[in-house]
Design a protein around this motif. Structure first.
Motif, PDB file in Angstrom:
ATOM      1  N   ARG A 108       1.009  -1.362   0.131  1.00  0.00           N
ATOM      2  CA  ARG A 108      -0.030  -0.009   0.230  1.00  0.00           C
ATOM      3  C   ARG A 108       1.107   1.202   0.015  1.00  0.00           C
ATOM      4  O   ARG A 108       0.557   2.038   0.848  1.00  0.00           O
ATOM      5  N   TYR A 109       1.732   1.296  -1.029  1.00  0.00           N
ATOM      6  CA  TYR A 109       2.410   2.545  -1.185  1.00  0.00           C
ATOM      7  C   TYR A 109       2.684   2.955  -2.677  1.00  0.00           C
ATOM      8  O   TYR A 109       2.799   1.652  -3.369  1.00  0.00           O
ATOM      9  N   LYS A 110       2.932   3.914  -2.945  1.00  0.00           N
ATOM     10  CA  LYS A 110       3.053   4.163  -4.504  1.00  0.00           C
ATOM     11  C   LYS A 110       4.396   3.723  -5.078  1.00  0.00           C
ATOM     12  O   LYS A 110       5.536   3.450  -4.411  1.00  0.00           O
ATOM     13  N   GLY A 111       4.302   2.679  -5.849  1.00  0.00           N
ATOM     14  CA  GLY A 111       5.282   2.006  -6.993  1.00  0.00           C
ATOM     15  C   GLY A 111       5.612   0.465  -6.201  1.00  0.00           C
ATOM     16  O   GLY A 111       6.288  -0.280  -6.831  1.00  0.00           O
ATOM     17  N   ALA A 112       4.668   0.241  -5.102  1.00  0.00           N
ATOM     18  CA  ALA A 112       4.555  -1.226  -4.466  1.00  0.00           C
ATOM     19  C   ALA A 112       4.502  -2.311  -5.760  1.00  0.00           C
ATOM     20  O   ALA A 112       4.799  -3.315  -5.910  1.00  0.00           O
ATOM     21  N   ARG A 113       3.612  -1.808  -6.423  1.00  0.00           N
ATOM     22  CA  ARG A 113       2.927  -2.846  -7.561  1.00  0.00           C
ATOM     23  C   ARG A 113       3.990  -3.129  -8.449  1.00  0.00           C
ATOM     24  O   ARG A 113       4.031  -4.339  -8.909  1.00  0.00           O
ATOM     25  N   ASN A 167       5.190  -6.115  -5.257  1.00  0.00           N
ATOM     26  CA  ASN A 167       4.621  -6.502  -3.801  1.00  0.00           C
ATOM     27  C   ASN A 167       3.111  -6.856  -3.819  1.00  0.00           C
ATOM     28  O   ASN A 167       2.501  -6.019  -4.380  1.00  0.00           O
ATOM     29  N   ALA A 168       2.893  -7.668  -2.928  1.00  0.00           N
ATOM     30  CA  ALA A 168       1.264  -8.041  -2.606  1.00  0.00           C
ATOM     31  C   ALA A 168       0.787  -8.555  -3.934  1.00  0.00           C
ATOM     32  O   ALA A 168      -0.561  -9.108  -3.669  1.00  0.00           O
TER      33      ALA A 168
END
Length: 446
Positions: free
Chosen positions: A377-382, A386-387
């Motif tokens: 749940r932060y910008k750039g994580a996807r 992540n997750a």
């Protein structure tokens, strides 16, 4: 400090008004009761007392086992000068004065100095270090006494220069011999009273291996009988004179560790009666109930664990009770938790699991956290993956989904291995099914 050599114990006069224990102090080795392992033919203390060469010695033993008596017997050796110091009232200045006197005696008279230090564990590290040179050079023959385990209370350099001799508590036969001698001997009660067999049994039990306690209780009982015009010491006379057994327990010494060790091992061994005995010993001796409560808290997870999930709750409740109401009422909660833990089914699977996991981590078995478990749940994580691909367990009918949770190198590693004791019997079956589902074994999804 006593700089003049005392007269030999055989001829030393003791005031008639002195306590019975002082009047009955042995005057020769032959009168010493107990400690045969140290005073037999050829034994270290016998050689020392008979004038033979010996190393400095540390007498380690419980109160009333004869440490001071044995040290006093060394004064009977004519060629030696005897100096006694108490660690309670002496410091480095007094030690230096003794060393100076010992050096003059050695150089001018060719005479050896025996230095007796009682309660040596009460000396600071600096004071103990001040003895090192004199002991190593044999300027003095040091005879030190302590009731505490020297491994905890004496500095290692001094300990390595001394022969450590452990005295034992007197056994029942030793105490009986001591009491009977005191009743008959002119230095003692001189036959003025008769000690009944039942009263002798009571005194032996109350003394708990301590010669001084036995003689003190005997004297108090005899005084009480004499005051009423009687001549027979019976059990009621002993009970009137001695209201409570003295509990030998040092909160800073080895008894502290020995009793708490026996307490925990009795609980682990599922013996509530023995556990209550050791709990009582600690409470009567004034042990901090918070310390006992903390040990129960540790034991609840360490040795009972999930075999009885309510054990930790019981220990927490006891600890809170100690904090809220204190003693003496808190003894009830401590006793309740003790019995609960002692009678609970046992399992060390929890402590084994966490210790093995920590051992692997310390050894470097950490690995990368699987991407689908990382925070997303932060910008750039996807963009980092992540997750992505995380499976929400609650979407499955039974609340469990196949999914990798540990790092790659630990897949299939079982840390928690429940026993079949108590509540863990159900966990044993359930965990096996959970692992099959999570790890992708479709044989039985339960």
């Amino acid at each position: 400090m006593s700089e003049a050599a005392p007269p030999p114990p055989e001829t030393e006069a003791v005031r008639a008004t002195a306590p019975l224990a002082a009047r009955m102090r042995p005057r020769t080795l032959a009168e010493v009761v107990g400690q045969a392992h140290l005073l037999g033919p050829g034994a270290p203390l016998r050689r020392l007392a008979e004038g033979g060469e010996a190393s400095s010695v540390l007498l380690y033993g419980p109160p009333g086992s004869g440490k001071t008596t044995i040290a006093r017997l060394l004064a009977a050796v004519d060629t030696r000068h005897f100096v006694a110091l108490s660690a309670l009232s002496s410091g480095v200045k007094e030690l230096r004065e003794v060393m100076d006197g010992a050096r003059l005696r050695r150089d001018r008279q060719n005479r050896r100095t025996v230095l007796f230090i009682d309660e040596v564990h009460r000396f600071s590290k600096t004071q103990q270090d001040a003895l090192l040179g004199a002991v190593e050079d044999r300027l003095v023959l040091l005879v030190a006494a302590t009731t505490e385990n020297p491994s905890f209370s004496v500095v290692t350099p001094l300990l390595s220069r001394m022969l450590v001799l452990q005295l034992q508590s007197l056994d029942e036969e030793d105490l009986r011999a001591l009491l009977r001698r005191a009743v008959k001997d002119e230095r003692g009660l001189g036959g003025s009273v008769v000690l009944s067999p039942e009263a002798e049994d009571a005194l032996v039990r109350l003394a708990a291996g301590d010669a001084r306690s036995a003689l003190t209780a005997l004297e108090a009982s005899a005084d009480g009988v004499s005051d009423t015009g009687g001549t027979v010491i019976d059990v009621p006379a002993v009970e009137r004179a001695v209201t409570e057994t003295t509990v030998r327990y040092d909160r800073q010494g080895d008894q502290h560790y020995d009793v708490i060790s026996a307490f925990i091992k009795s609980i682990r061994g599922s013996d509530p009666d023995a556990a209550l005995h050791y709990l009582a010993r600690m409470l009567v001796a004034g042990e901090d109930p918070r310390f006992i409560a903390r040990r129960l808290l540790v034991h609840a997870s360490e040795d009972v664990g999930l075999a009885d999930p309510t054990a930790l709750q019981a220990a927490v409740a006891a600890a809170q009770t100690v904090q809220l109401i204190g003693m003496p009422e808190a003894r009830l909660a401590l006793a309740q938790a003790t019995v609960h833990l002692a009678t609970a089914p046992k399992s060390n699977a929890v402590i084994t699991a966490i210790d093995e996991a920590m051992s692997d981590v310390r050894a470097g078995a950490v690995g990368e956290i699987p991407a689908h478990l990382r925070y997303g749940r932060y910008k750039g994580a996807r963009e980092l993956g992540n997750a992505i691909g995380y499976r929400y367990p609650h979407k499955a009918p039974d609340g469990v989904q196949e999914q990798q949770y540990p790092p790659d190198g630990l897949v299939g590693k079982d840390y928690y291995r429940p026993t079949r004791h108590g509540g863990e019997h159900l966990l044993h079956e359930r965990l096996a099914k959970l692992r099959r589902v999570i790890r992708g074994d479709r044989g039985d999804r339960g």
